[in-house]
Design a protein around this motif. Structure first.
Motif, short mmCIF file in Angstrom:
data_model
loop_
_atom_site.label_atom_id
_atom_site.label_comp_id
_atom_site.label_asym_id
_atom_site.label_seq_id
_atom_site.Cartn_x
_atom_site.Cartn_y
_atom_site.Cartn_z
N UNK A 50 38.56 -57.63 -57.79
CA UNK A 50 39.58 -56.76 -58.37
C UNK A 50 39.72 -55.43 -57.64
N UNK A 51 38.61 -54.94 -57.09
CA UNK A 51 38.66 -53.61 -56.49
C UNK A 51 39.60 -53.61 -55.28
N UNK A 52 39.42 -54.57 -54.39
CA UNK A 52 40.34 -54.63 -53.25
C UNK A 52 41.73 -55.01 -53.73
N UNK A 53 41.78 -55.83 -54.77
CA UNK A 53 43.08 -56.19 -55.34
C UNK A 53 43.81 -54.95 -55.84
N UNK A 54 43.06 -54.05 -56.46
CA UNK A 54 43.67 -52.81 -56.97
C UNK A 54 44.23 -51.99 -55.81
N UNK A 55 43.46 -51.91 -54.73
CA UNK A 55 43.94 -51.19 -53.55
C UNK A 55 45.22 -51.82 -53.03
N UNK A 56 45.24 -53.14 -52.98
CA UNK A 56 46.42 -53.84 -52.51
C UNK A 56 47.61 -53.60 -53.42
N UNK A 57 47.36 -53.61 -54.71
CA UNK A 57 48.44 -53.39 -55.67
C UNK A 57 49.05 -52.00 -55.48
N UNK A 58 48.19 -51.00 -55.37
CA UNK A 58 48.70 -49.64 -55.16
C UNK A 58 49.55 -49.59 -53.90
N UNK A 59 49.07 -50.25 -52.86
CA UNK A 59 49.81 -50.24 -51.60
C UNK A 59 51.19 -50.89 -51.77
N UNK A 60 51.20 -52.05 -52.39
CA UNK A 60 52.48 -52.77 -52.56
C UNK A 60 53.46 -51.93 -53.37
N UNK A 61 52.99 -51.32 -54.43
CA UNK A 61 53.89 -50.52 -55.26
C UNK A 61 54.44 -49.34 -54.47
N UNK A 62 53.56 -48.73 -53.68
CA UNK A 62 54.03 -47.61 -52.86
C UNK A 62 55.10 -48.05 -51.89
N UNK A 63 54.94 -49.26 -51.35
CA UNK A 63 55.91 -49.75 -50.38
C UNK A 63 57.20 -50.17 -51.08
N UNK A 64 57.21 -50.05 -52.37
CA UNK A 64 58.42 -50.40 -53.10
C UNK A 64 58.67 -51.89 -53.21
N UNK A 65 57.60 -52.66 -52.99
CA UNK A 65 57.76 -54.12 -53.11
C UNK A 65 57.97 -54.50 -54.56
N UNK A 66 58.80 -55.50 -54.79
CA UNK A 66 59.00 -55.99 -56.15
C UNK A 66 57.81 -56.87 -56.55
N UNK A 67 56.97 -56.32 -57.45
CA UNK A 67 55.82 -57.06 -57.97
C UNK A 67 56.10 -57.37 -59.43
N UNK A 68 56.05 -58.58 -59.88
CA UNK A 68 55.60 -59.78 -59.16
C UNK A 68 56.74 -60.63 -58.58
N UNK A 69 57.95 -60.09 -58.51
CA UNK A 69 59.06 -60.91 -58.04
C UNK A 69 58.92 -61.33 -56.59
N UNK A 70 58.98 -60.34 -55.72
CA UNK A 70 58.89 -60.63 -54.29
C UNK A 70 57.45 -60.96 -53.89
N UNK A 71 56.48 -60.30 -54.57
CA UNK A 71 55.08 -60.44 -54.17
C UNK A 71 54.20 -60.55 -55.40
N UNK A 72 53.38 -61.58 -55.45
CA UNK A 72 52.40 -61.70 -56.52
C UNK A 72 51.02 -61.32 -56.02
N UNK A 73 50.16 -60.88 -56.94
CA UNK A 73 48.79 -60.53 -56.56
C UNK A 73 47.83 -61.01 -57.64
N UNK A 74 46.61 -61.32 -57.21
CA UNK A 74 45.56 -61.63 -58.18
C UNK A 74 44.21 -61.27 -57.60
N UNK A 75 43.30 -60.91 -58.50
CA UNK A 75 41.94 -60.57 -58.08
C UNK A 75 40.95 -61.45 -58.79
#
Lengths: 344, 344
Positions: free
Chosen positions: B258-283
DNA sequence: CGGCTGTATGTTATCGCTAACACTTCGCCG
DNA sequence: CGGCGAAGTGTTAGCGATAACATACAGCCG
């Protein structure tokens, strides 16, 4: 029933088993296994081979009783989930590793009663030293520590009188310096958000120092909010929301630790607040986590590994100390301005 | 020189000191202090008073040697900074607290060699049980465990054969189920981001299960990225950036924790990616931290406290087990879809 | 009131190991 | 070649507690 090749497998092996298997006295086996005294190469090999093939594991209980020496160091900390203490432990282990000493950890959950019983339990194993967090202990704990006759190092804090030695930073000073930096940056409506825990003396001292310096500039806290338990990141969010609703004109949020500070930072950024222009934030501890945040939270390094290292050096007698009694080592916390305080 | 009121203060107190101070035999003192056997109320008071006023702390080393009983349980885990293990420890402590047993923690840093030496060290104190993470151990470790003649519980994992007992989840299955959920949600270009550590067997097994299920749908990983050390949150960011740059068309990021997942999530949101539409994530792990994130990361609960609790019940003999040998308890990880997987 | 039961205490023998010292062999020197 | 030191090994006596048994002294019954 004939004698089996291995005696009763339920009985644990002793030196005698190894001594019989290798044809020498127990004493010689003991010497080989401890690398002590003169033993001929041939005998050494014989003994080591026998010990290994039997799977002998020495009984340190008996050894410690006989030699009056125990290679354990008690380490008593308030919590493991705090991120802070694993770092201290890392510092301690690093130093102890090549002294033959081994740390044994006890956790108090910030309760003086538990601290007392953990300490009692530890001392009953006659460790060769004790490292414990904080300078505040029950009367009984203090008297146990003095009676124990082994080095005791109180860590993390130096604002007070240690029983023996102390290694840490001054939390009052940390609070004062942070307040100074915040005021210098021009913030004036400052709120504090932190733990409720009555026994988190270090957070309390930081707050005291903080308010002291505010007072010198004629300021008082614009608001304050406390929490207990739960996910610190979430609590940071919730507390921040509460403060901003209650006191919309605050311009700085001082958190008692980085974790809740990180939660607050995420919340502020989501709300579209201008950080650090409209709103400044700061935490305490300089935890690794901060590196991954969208913006680097202002914080103050508590010198955790360093504290662990020095404490371990003291208990292991590695420190070139001239004095007989304890020593007090004050480290200097470093302010990390990060990106959440306006540059002056 | 006259005899001082208290004998040589450098010498630790023994039962004899208490016995002399209270005018009864050592045996009676021992009985009082252990609440064992019949002692009259008057004597009990006398002894307790003497013990307290002297500040006597029993010597468990001698006690353990004489009684052949040690109230310690060894707990061997890979790391303390992982967030995961403190939870397990909490579960263990909660159960052991009212059994008179006490956990002693050892840390291996994911090294089998260190595990072996930590285990050796622990067994040399003759604990009444051992709890250790994982099913993979050096040959010597396994033989020590079997020889030791005390309950051994391997935790966190059940994909393999335990030495004695095991409590955990199937990581292969966890990986399979997560893959199933991801595919069902319609993602097809899936990347894996995780630890490099060759000895993190559980992460490896999750990945194996994950790929297995992908394969059944004719899929293979679109990309993979590994890391070692450092701030996990930051690493999560960096790895995510690397993957997105290298393989821009991925639509799902599966993280090994989850910890690296959280980092990834923050990054994706900053990049303005549509989560979970364009990009899904799981930890993986369902750590508390996730509660404070802007969006709840999909994850799988590893039942950490529960595992600790059951393991402690087994070593303390609290479990109503009929069998003589060990038992295997498989818990079921629960998928927490959070907000980072499309709803089907 | 002898003997028996039960409670309250003391005595003795370990537990498995190590410190301290005793005892062999050597080899070597005067 | 006698003696002495050093190297290698064994012997003895605890370390501080507890288990198991022994003892002392009540009270009670037939």
């Amino acid at each position: 029933m004939t004698k089996p090749p291995h005696p009763d497998p339920r009985r644990a092996l002793t030196l005698r088993d190894v001594s019989e298997a290798s044809g020498v006295s127990e004493m010689t086996v003991s010497r080989v296994l401890r690398n002590r005294g003169d033993v001929s190469g041939a005998t050494r090999e014989k003994v080591l081979h026998a010990a290994r093939s039997l799977g002998y594991v020495p009984n340190k209980i008996a050894g410690a009783l006989a030699s009056q020496r125990v290679n354990l160091v008690g380490v008593i900390i308030p919590s493991l989930s705090n991120m802070v203490f694993p770092d201290v432990l890392t510092g301690i282990s690093a130093v102890l590793e090549d002294t033959g000493l081994q740390p044994v950890v006890g956790v108090t959950n910030y309760s003086p009663d538990r601290e007392e019983s953990v300490l009692y339990e530890m001392l009953s194993w006659r460790p060769s030293g004790v490292i414990l967090a904080g300078l505040e202990h029950s009367e009984a704990s203090v008297s146990m520590l003095t009676q124990a006759g082994v080095p005791a190092v109180e860590i993390m804090d130096v604002d007070g009188a240690p029983v023996d030695s102390a290694v840490g930073i001054s939390h009052r000073r940390a609070g004062r310096e942070m307040a100074g930096a915040i005021i210098a940056a021009g913030y004036r409506r400052i709120a504090f958000l932190g733990t409720m825990m009555p026994y988190d003396h270090r957070a309390r001292k930081r707050l005291e120092g903080f308010e002291e310096t505010l007072a010198k500039s004629g300021l008082v806290l614009a608001d304050r909010e406390f929490y207990t338990g739960g996910s610190a990141l979430l609590k940071g969010r919730e507390m921040t929301e509460a403060v901003l609703r209650r006191t919309p004109d605050v311009d700085f949020l001082y958190y008692s630790n980085d974790m809740i500070g990180a939660g607050g930072l995420l919340y502020c950024l989501e709300q579209g607040l201008d950080v650090p222009g409209r709103m400044g934030l700061a935490g305490f501890n300089n935890i690794d986590l901060l590196d991954g945040l969208p913006r680097r939270l202002a914080t103050m390094d508590a010198c955790r590994k360093e504290i662990g290292r020095i404490a371990a050096e003291i208990v292991s007698g590695k420190r070139p100390t001239g004095q007989v009694g304890g020593e007090i080592v004050e480290l200097t916390p470093r302010l990390q301005p990060g990106d959440t305080i306006r540059k002056v």
